[in-house]
Design a protein around this motif. Structure first.
Motif, PDB file in Angstrom:
ATOM      1  N   PRO A   1      28.796  27.390  37.827  1.00 38.47           N
ATOM      2  CA  PRO A   1      27.738  28.002  38.642  1.00 38.47           C
ATOM      3  C   PRO A   1      26.600  28.618  37.823  1.00 38.47           C
ATOM      4  CG  PRO A   1      29.874  28.861  39.267  1.00 38.47           C
ATOM      5  CD  PRO A   1      30.082  28.001  38.094  1.00 38.47           C
ATOM      6  N   PHE A   2      26.836  28.835  36.557  1.00 43.68           N
ATOM      7  CA  PHE A   2      25.810  29.446  35.719  1.00 43.68           C
ATOM      8  C   PHE A   2      24.907  28.401  35.076  1.00 43.68           C
ATOM      9  CE2 PHE A   2      29.445  32.220  36.094  1.00 43.68           C
ATOM     10  CZ  PHE A   2      28.840  33.355  36.598  1.00 43.68           C
ATOM     11  N   PHE A   3      25.224  27.132  35.284  1.00 40.96           N
ATOM     12  CA  PHE A   3      24.397  26.033  34.777  1.00 40.96           C
ATOM     13  C   PHE A   3      23.813  25.164  35.883  1.00 40.96           C
ATOM     14  CE2 PHE A   3      27.415  26.901  31.309  1.00 40.96           C
ATOM     15  CZ  PHE A   3      26.496  27.280  30.340  1.00 40.96           C
ATOM     16  N   VAL A   4      24.372  25.247  37.093  1.00 44.60           N
ATOM     17  CA  VAL A   4      23.921  24.456  38.229  1.00 44.60           C
ATOM     18  C   VAL A   4      23.264  25.417  39.225  1.00 44.60           C
ATOM     19  CG1 VAL A   4      24.674  22.977  40.121  1.00 44.60           C
ATOM     20  CG2 VAL A   4      25.777  22.795  37.903  1.00 44.60           C
ATOM     21  N   ASN A   5      22.082  25.038  39.714  1.00 47.52           N
ATOM     22  CA  ASN A   5      21.401  25.954  40.633  1.00 47.52           C
ATOM     23  C   ASN A   5      22.089  25.996  41.993  1.00 47.52           C
ATOM     24  OD1 ASN A   5      20.503  23.370  41.424  1.00 47.52           O
ATOM     25  ND2 ASN A   5      18.609  24.215  42.214  1.00 47.52           N
ATOM     26  N   LEU A   6      22.091  27.185  42.578  1.00 49.21           N
ATOM     27  CA  LEU A   6      22.690  27.370  43.894  1.00 49.21           C
ATOM     28  C   LEU A   6      21.685  27.048  44.991  1.00 49.21           C
ATOM     29  CD1 LEU A   6      24.581  30.702  43.212  1.00 49.21           C
ATOM     30  CD2 LEU A   6      25.508  28.393  43.195  1.00 49.21           C
ATOM     31  N   TRP A   7      20.463  27.506  44.823  1.00 52.68           N
ATOM     32  CA  TRP A   7      19.395  27.204  45.759  1.00 52.68           C
ATOM     33  C   TRP A   7      18.063  27.480  45.090  1.00 52.68           C
ATOM     34  CZ3 TRP A   7      22.775  31.294  46.834  1.00 52.68           C
ATOM     35  CH2 TRP A   7      22.263  32.562  46.668  1.00 52.68           C
ATOM     36  N   SER A   8      17.007  27.032  45.728  1.00 52.28           N
ATOM     37  CA  SER A   8      15.653  27.314  45.264  1.00 52.28           C
ATOM     38  C   SER A   8      14.959  28.144  46.332  1.00 52.28           C
ATOM     39  CB  SER A   8      14.869  26.017  45.043  1.00 52.28           C
ATOM     40  OG  SER A   8      15.493  25.230  44.063  1.00 52.28           O
ATOM     41  N   ASP A   9      14.214  29.144  45.894  1.00 57.13           N
ATOM     42  CA  ASP A   9      13.519  29.969  46.878  1.00 57.13           C
ATOM     43  C   ASP A   9      12.198  29.329  47.285  1.00 57.13           C
ATOM     44  OD1 ASP A   9      12.090  30.389  44.590  1.00 57.13           O
ATOM     45  OD2 ASP A   9      12.310  32.560  44.559  1.00 57.13           O
ATOM     46  N   ALA A  10      11.438  30.048  48.079  1.00 56.33           N
ATOM     47  CA  ALA A  10      10.196  29.498  48.621  1.00 56.33           C
ATOM     48  C   ALA A  10       9.164  29.211  47.538  1.00 56.33           C
ATOM     49  CB  ALA A  10       9.610  30.462  49.647  1.00 56.33           C
TER      50      ALA A  10
ATOM     51  N   PHE B   1      27.458  31.805  51.145  1.00 54.28           N
ATOM     52  CA  PHE B   1      26.472  30.745  50.908  1.00 54.28           C
ATOM     53  C   PHE B   1      25.895  30.215  52.226  1.00 54.28           C
ATOM     54  CE2 PHE B   1      28.348  29.434  46.570  1.00 54.28           C
ATOM     55  CZ  PHE B   1      27.631  30.452  45.959  1.00 54.28           C
ATOM     56  N   VAL B   2      26.738  30.067  53.236  1.00 57.05           N
ATOM     57  CA  VAL B   2      26.254  29.593  54.532  1.00 57.05           C
ATOM     58  C   VAL B   2      25.287  30.612  55.123  1.00 57.05           C
ATOM     59  CG1 VAL B   2      26.968  29.116  56.916  1.00 57.05           C
ATOM     60  CG2 VAL B   2      28.206  28.096  55.006  1.00 57.05           C
ATOM     61  N   TYR B   3      25.627  31.876  55.031  1.00 55.38           N
ATOM     62  CA  TYR B   3      24.738  32.925  55.520  1.00 55.38           C
ATOM     63  C   TYR B   3      23.410  32.881  54.775  1.00 55.38           C
ATOM     64  CZ  TYR B   3      22.811  37.571  56.252  1.00 55.38           C
ATOM     65  OH  TYR B   3      21.975  38.610  56.535  1.00 55.38           O
ATOM     66  N   ARG B   4      23.473  32.726  53.467  1.00 55.83           N
ATOM     67  CA  ARG B   4      22.253  32.672  52.659  1.00 55.83           C
ATOM     68  C   ARG B   4      21.428  31.427  52.984  1.00 55.83           C
ATOM     69  NH1 ARG B   4      19.374  36.115  49.405  1.00 55.83           N
ATOM     70  NH2 ARG B   4      21.210  36.762  48.295  1.00 55.83           N
ATOM     71  N   SER B   5      22.091  30.306  53.186  1.00 52.97           N
ATOM     72  CA  SER B   5      21.347  29.081  53.484  1.00 52.97           C
ATOM     73  C   SER B   5      20.709  29.131  54.863  1.00 52.97           C
ATOM     74  CB  SER B   5      22.247  27.856  53.361  1.00 52.97           C
ATOM     75  OG  SER B   5      23.186  27.834  54.395  1.00 52.97           O
ATOM     76  N   LEU B   6      21.344  29.803  55.813  1.00 53.34           N
ATOM     77  CA  LEU B   6      20.726  29.960  57.127  1.00 53.34           C
ATOM     78  C   LEU B   6      19.502  30.856  57.049  1.00 53.34           C
ATOM     79  CD1 LEU B   6      23.830  30.228  59.469  1.00 53.34           C
ATOM     80  CD2 LEU B   6      22.275  28.293  59.179  1.00 53.34           C
ATOM     81  N   ASN B   7      19.549  31.844  56.192  1.00 51.34           N
ATOM     82  CA  ASN B   7      18.381  32.688  55.988  1.00 51.34           C
ATOM     83  C   ASN B   7      17.286  31.935  55.250  1.00 51.34           C
ATOM     84  OD1 ASN B   7      19.366  34.877  57.296  1.00 51.34           O
ATOM     85  ND2 ASN B   7      20.084  35.910  55.451  1.00 51.34           N
ATOM     86  N   LEU B   8      17.653  31.056  54.338  1.00 51.88           N
ATOM     87  CA  LEU B   8      16.658  30.295  53.589  1.00 51.88           C
ATOM     88  C   LEU B   8      15.959  29.276  54.476  1.00 51.88           C
ATOM     89  CD1 LEU B   8      18.444  29.521  50.221  1.00 51.88           C
ATOM     90  CD2 LEU B   8      16.542  31.054  50.598  1.00 51.88           C
ATOM     91  N   SER B   9      16.671  28.702  55.417  1.00 46.29           N
ATOM     92  CA  SER B   9      16.080  27.638  56.217  1.00 46.29           C
ATOM     93  C   SER B   9      15.052  28.156  57.212  1.00 46.29           C
ATOM     94  CB  SER B   9      17.162  26.849  56.941  1.00 46.29           C
ATOM     95  OG  SER B   9      17.796  27.694  57.875  1.00 46.29           O
ATOM     96  N   GLY B  10      15.011  29.454  57.461  1.00 50.66           N
ATOM     97  CA  GLY B  10      14.062  29.995  58.412  1.00 50.66           C
ATOM     98  C   GLY B  10      12.715  30.323  57.805  1.00 50.66           C
ATOM     99  N   GLU B  11      12.512  29.992  56.555  1.00 48.08           N
ATOM    100  CA  GLU B  11      11.252  30.305  55.901  1.00 48.08           C
ATOM    101  C   GLU B  11      10.155  29.370  56.368  1.00 48.08           C
ATOM    102  OE1 GLU B  11      12.247  29.845  51.855  1.00 48.08           O
ATOM    103  OE2 GLU B  11      13.312  31.727  51.734  1.00 48.08           O
ATOM    104  N   THR B  12       8.918  29.794  56.147  1.00 42.82           N
ATOM    105  CA  THR B  12       7.792  28.952  56.540  1.00 42.82           C
ATOM    106  C   THR B  12       7.608  27.796  55.581  1.00 42.82           C
ATOM    107  OG1 THR B  12       6.311  30.406  55.319  1.00 42.82           O
ATOM    108  CG2 THR B  12       6.599  30.830  57.685  1.00 42.82           C
ATOM    109  N   THR B  13       7.890  28.013  54.313  1.00 39.62           N
ATOM    110  CA  THR B  13       7.829  26.920  53.353  1.00 39.62           C
ATOM    111  C   THR B  13       9.232  26.376  53.147  1.00 39.62           C
ATOM    112  OG1 THR B  13       8.092  28.423  51.489  1.00 39.62           O
ATOM    113  CG2 THR B  13       5.839  27.896  52.164  1.00 39.62           C
ATOM    114  N   VAL B  14       9.311  25.174  52.706  1.00 34.99           N
ATOM    115  CA  VAL B  14      10.605  24.511  52.570  1.00 34.99           C
ATOM    116  C   VAL B  14      11.284  24.974  51.284  1.00 34.99           C
ATOM    117  CG1 VAL B  14      11.758  22.297  52.339  1.00 34.99           C
ATOM    118  CG2 VAL B  14       9.779  22.520  53.839  1.00 34.99           C
ATOM    119  N   SER B  15      12.527  25.418  51.403  1.00 31.83           N
ATOM    120  CA  SER B  15      13.327  25.759  50.237  1.00 31.83           C
ATOM    121  C   SER B  15      14.492  24.774  50.171  1.00 31.83           C
ATOM    122  CB  SER B  15      13.843  27.185  50.329  1.00 31.83           C
ATOM    123  OG  SER B  15      14.627  27.331  51.475  1.00 31.83           O
ATOM    124  N   GLU B  16      15.034  24.616  48.985  1.00 33.73           N
ATOM    125  CA  GLU B  16      16.100  23.637  48.790  1.00 33.73           C
ATOM    126  C   GLU B  16      17.429  24.322  48.523  1.00 33.73           C
ATOM    127  OE1 GLU B  16      15.255  20.759  45.829  1.00 33.73           O
ATOM    128  OE2 GLU B  16      13.199  20.486  46.489  1.00 33.73           O
TER     129      GLU B  16
END
Length: 136
Positions: free
Chosen positions: A21-30, A85-100
């Motif tokens: 987990p310290f070498f592979v990204n978990l998510w990208s922000d906006a 992670f699911v909670y975080r990804s649900l919060n990420l998907s509600g952004e105006t710009t696309v996050s990965e």
């Protein structure tokens, strides 16, 4: 007996949770900045606990029942991390710009699979020992 198959499974879990987990990204922000486990303190602590628990379980090879219970505890920790992670990804998907979402969010799923395989092998060993004791 450290040379059993469940030891291999537990080493894979320790490497998946303690190193990857310290070498592979978990998510990208906006902004496009990649977030690793080292950037999030709670996620980092959970990954370290899961990896350390898997390593500790390897050395309990004489106490198979304790190994089985600690693997179940490790699965619960992985499910908690997956829920985070699911909670975080649900919060990420509600952004105006696309996050990965990164591939690192699947690490708890792979850990649960390998912990399940280790528990199957531990149960198989326990059944073998019980069957030999019946013959005596």
């Amino acid at each position: 007996m450290i040379q059993r198959i469940q030891t291999v499974y537990l080493i894979v879990v320790a490497l998946l949770s303690g190193v990857l987990p310290f070498f592979v990204n978990l998510w990208s922000d906006a902004k496009g900045q990649e977030i690793y486990a080292s950037n999030e303190i709670l996620v980092s602590i959970l990954f370290y606990i899961i990896g350390a628990l898997a390593l500790w379980t390897i050395f309990l090879f004489k106490k198979r029942k304790n190994q089985f219970v600690l693997n179940r505890l490790n699965m619960i920790l992985n499910l908690f991390l997956l829920g985070l992670f699911v909670y975080r990804s649900l919060n990420l998907s509600g952004e105006t710009t696309v996050s990965e979402k990164g591939i690192g969010m699947l690490i708890p799923v792979f850990s649960i699979v390998f912990l399940t395989l280790a528990n199957r092998a531990i149960k198989k060993d326990e059944d073998l020992v019980k069957s030999v004791d019946r013959l005596r």
